[in-house]
Design a protein around this motif. Structure first.
Motif, PDB file in Angstrom:
ATOM      1  N   GLY A   1       1.366   8.446  -6.311  1.00  0.00           N
ATOM      2  CA  GLY A   1       1.387  10.002  -6.484  1.00  0.00           C
ATOM      3  C   GLY A   1       0.139  10.355  -5.794  1.00  0.00           C
ATOM      4  N   ALA A   2      -0.477   9.308  -5.656  1.00  0.00           N
ATOM      5  CA  ALA A   2      -2.145   9.169  -5.577  1.00  0.00           C
ATOM      6  C   ALA A   2      -2.256   9.894  -3.458  1.00  0.00           C
ATOM      7  CB  ALA A   2      -3.062   8.890  -5.842  1.00  0.00           C
ATOM      8  N   PRO A   3      -2.919  10.895  -2.664  1.00  0.00           N
ATOM      9  CA  PRO A   3      -3.369  10.403  -1.661  1.00  0.00           C
ATOM     10  C   PRO A   3      -3.731   9.672  -0.566  1.00  0.00           C
ATOM     11  CG  PRO A   3      -4.746  12.090  -2.737  1.00  0.00           C
ATOM     12  CD  PRO A   3      -4.066  11.193  -4.333  1.00  0.00           C
ATOM     13  N   TRP A   4      -3.062   9.308   0.400  1.00  0.00           N
ATOM     14  CA  TRP A   4      -3.606   8.080   1.269  1.00  0.00           C
ATOM     15  C   TRP A   4      -5.026   8.062   1.059  1.00  0.00           C
ATOM     16  CZ3 TRP A   4      -0.077   5.064   2.534  1.00  0.00           C
ATOM     17  CH2 TRP A   4       1.777   6.322   2.728  1.00  0.00           C
ATOM     18  N   ARG A   5      -5.799   8.941   0.899  1.00  0.00           N
ATOM     19  CA  ARG A   5      -7.080   8.464   1.285  1.00  0.00           C
ATOM     20  C   ARG A   5      -7.940   7.648  -0.417  1.00  0.00           C
ATOM     21  NH1 ARG A   5      -7.205  14.105   0.183  1.00  0.00           N
ATOM     22  NH2 ARG A   5      -7.794  14.793  -1.821  1.00  0.00           N
TER      23      ARG A   5
ATOM     24  N   GLY B   1       0.705  -1.402   0.118  1.00  0.00           N
ATOM     25  CA  GLY B   1      -0.485  -0.326   0.357  1.00  0.00           C
ATOM     26  C   GLY B   1       0.901   1.192  -0.052  1.00  0.00           C
ATOM     27  N   ILE B   2       1.921   1.426   0.856  1.00  0.00           N
ATOM     28  CA  ILE B   2       2.942   2.826   0.911  1.00  0.00           C
ATOM     29  C   ILE B   2       3.291   3.020  -0.524  1.00  0.00           C
ATOM     30  CG2 ILE B   2       4.325   3.206   1.953  1.00  0.00           C
ATOM     31  CD1 ILE B   2       3.732   2.172   5.017  1.00  0.00           C
ATOM     32  N   PHE B   3       3.989   1.347  -1.615  1.00  0.00           N
ATOM     33  CA  PHE B   3       4.449   1.561  -2.716  1.00  0.00           C
ATOM     34  C   PHE B   3       3.110   1.487  -3.731  1.00  0.00           C
ATOM     35  CE2 PHE B   3       8.425  -1.502  -1.074  1.00  0.00           C
ATOM     36  CZ  PHE B   3       9.368  -0.118  -1.533  1.00  0.00           C
ATOM     37  N   TRP B   4       2.683   1.536  -3.432  1.00  0.00           N
ATOM     38  CA  TRP B   4       1.146   2.276  -4.606  1.00  0.00           C
ATOM     39  C   TRP B   4       1.269   3.639  -4.518  1.00  0.00           C
ATOM     40  CZ3 TRP B   4      -2.967   4.856  -3.978  1.00  0.00           C
ATOM     41  CH2 TRP B   4      -3.802   4.929  -5.450  1.00  0.00           C
ATOM     42  N   VAL B   5       1.032   4.111  -2.644  1.00  0.00           N
ATOM     43  CA  VAL B   5       0.909   5.526  -2.964  1.00  0.00           C
ATOM     44  C   VAL B   5       2.900   6.711  -3.067  1.00  0.00           C
ATOM     45  CG1 VAL B   5       1.512   7.719  -1.554  1.00  0.00           C
ATOM     46  CG2 VAL B   5      -0.604   5.316  -0.945  1.00  0.00           C
TER      47      VAL B   5
END
Length: 254
Positions: free
Chosen positions: A44-48, A36-40
């Motif tokens: 570049g998407a917001p955590w939400r 999940g952290i690598f996806w963000v």
């Protein structure tokens, strides 16, 4: 599996380096949270906007910040880069535009936010090895001169290391710092320098590797534009992107 997620090989490299928690309530699956952290990081998407398959966004964000405060990302970076070859090293910086979301930080100076010709920017400083892989990383405000952070980045040189840098690093203090470690600076002289030190154009051509590194780093959109108010969080993302580049090289050569 998403292209942003850790491969089995990468997970085998990372898992032994993560903190152990033998007692208490078992924490949420580390691999899922890291994915999940690598996806963000990559999107570049917001955590939400984190997809549901990675679990609650608060879990991923809290793990990211808690491990940053505990020095986990620093230790991972050091472990991944421990086997680097130090015969040739290159130092340079690149400017990153700051998104308006990050521009609202209360203390801009402490969070490496500064004005330059491109507006509000942050500089990423890096030292890479002969393969173009990062060894040291640092942040400053966008208007800061490159020479002001060299003491922190060039504190690990070996006696036979050759340091490649551009004219921004042509200062007697920086040359002396490199030579005190027994290393050799290969830096082109500024036009106003009276004494011209030895300089190898052939070796200097290798410096394009650090430019390639910055290009690869900016494929991670959370690094290409700074969305984080805290410099410590932004640096953690830069470290994670750098570790991913190292892991891909390890996997391709295994």
């Amino acid at each position: 599996m998403s292209q942003y997620e850790l491969t089995d090989f990468e997970w085998c490299m990372v898992e032994p380096l993560l903190p152990n928690k033998p007692r208490g309530v078992p924490r949420v699956d580390d691999r899922r949270v890291l994915n999940g952290i690598f996806w963000v990081l990559r999107s570049g998407a917001p955590w939400r906007d984190l997809p549901e398959r990675y679990g609650p966004r608060t879990t991923c964000y809290n793990r990211f910040t808690r491990w940053r405060k505990a020095g986990v990302w620093d230790r991972l970076m050091n472990a991944v880069t421990a086997a680097h070859s130090g015969e040739i090293q290159m130092i340079d910086s690149t400017s990153i535009r700051v998104h308006q979301q990050a521009a609202t930080a209360r203390n801009r100076a402490d969070n490496c936010l500064g004005r330059s010709r491109g507006g509000l920017t942050t500089k990423i400083h890096a030292v890479v090895n002969a393969q173009g892989l990062p060894i040291r990383l640092g942040l400053t405000a966008g208007q800061t001169h490159d020479g002001q952070i060299v003491d922190c980045l060039l504190d690990h040189l070996g006696p036979r290391t050759i340091v490649l840098a551009d004219k921004a690093y042509d200062a007697n203090r920086i040359r002396s710092l490199i030579q005190e470690h027994g290393a050799t600076p290969n830096i082109p002289a500024k036009s106003n320098r009276k004494w011209k030190p030895h300089f190898s154009k052939r070796l200097y051509r290798e410096r394009n590797l650090i430019e390639r590194f910055f290009c690869k780093l900016k494929h991670f959109r959370r690094v290409a534009t700074r969305y984080d108010k805290l410099a410590s969080n932004f640096l953690a993302f830069v470290q994670l992107a750098s570790m991913r580049l190292w892991l891909r090289v390890y996997e391709s050569t295994s």
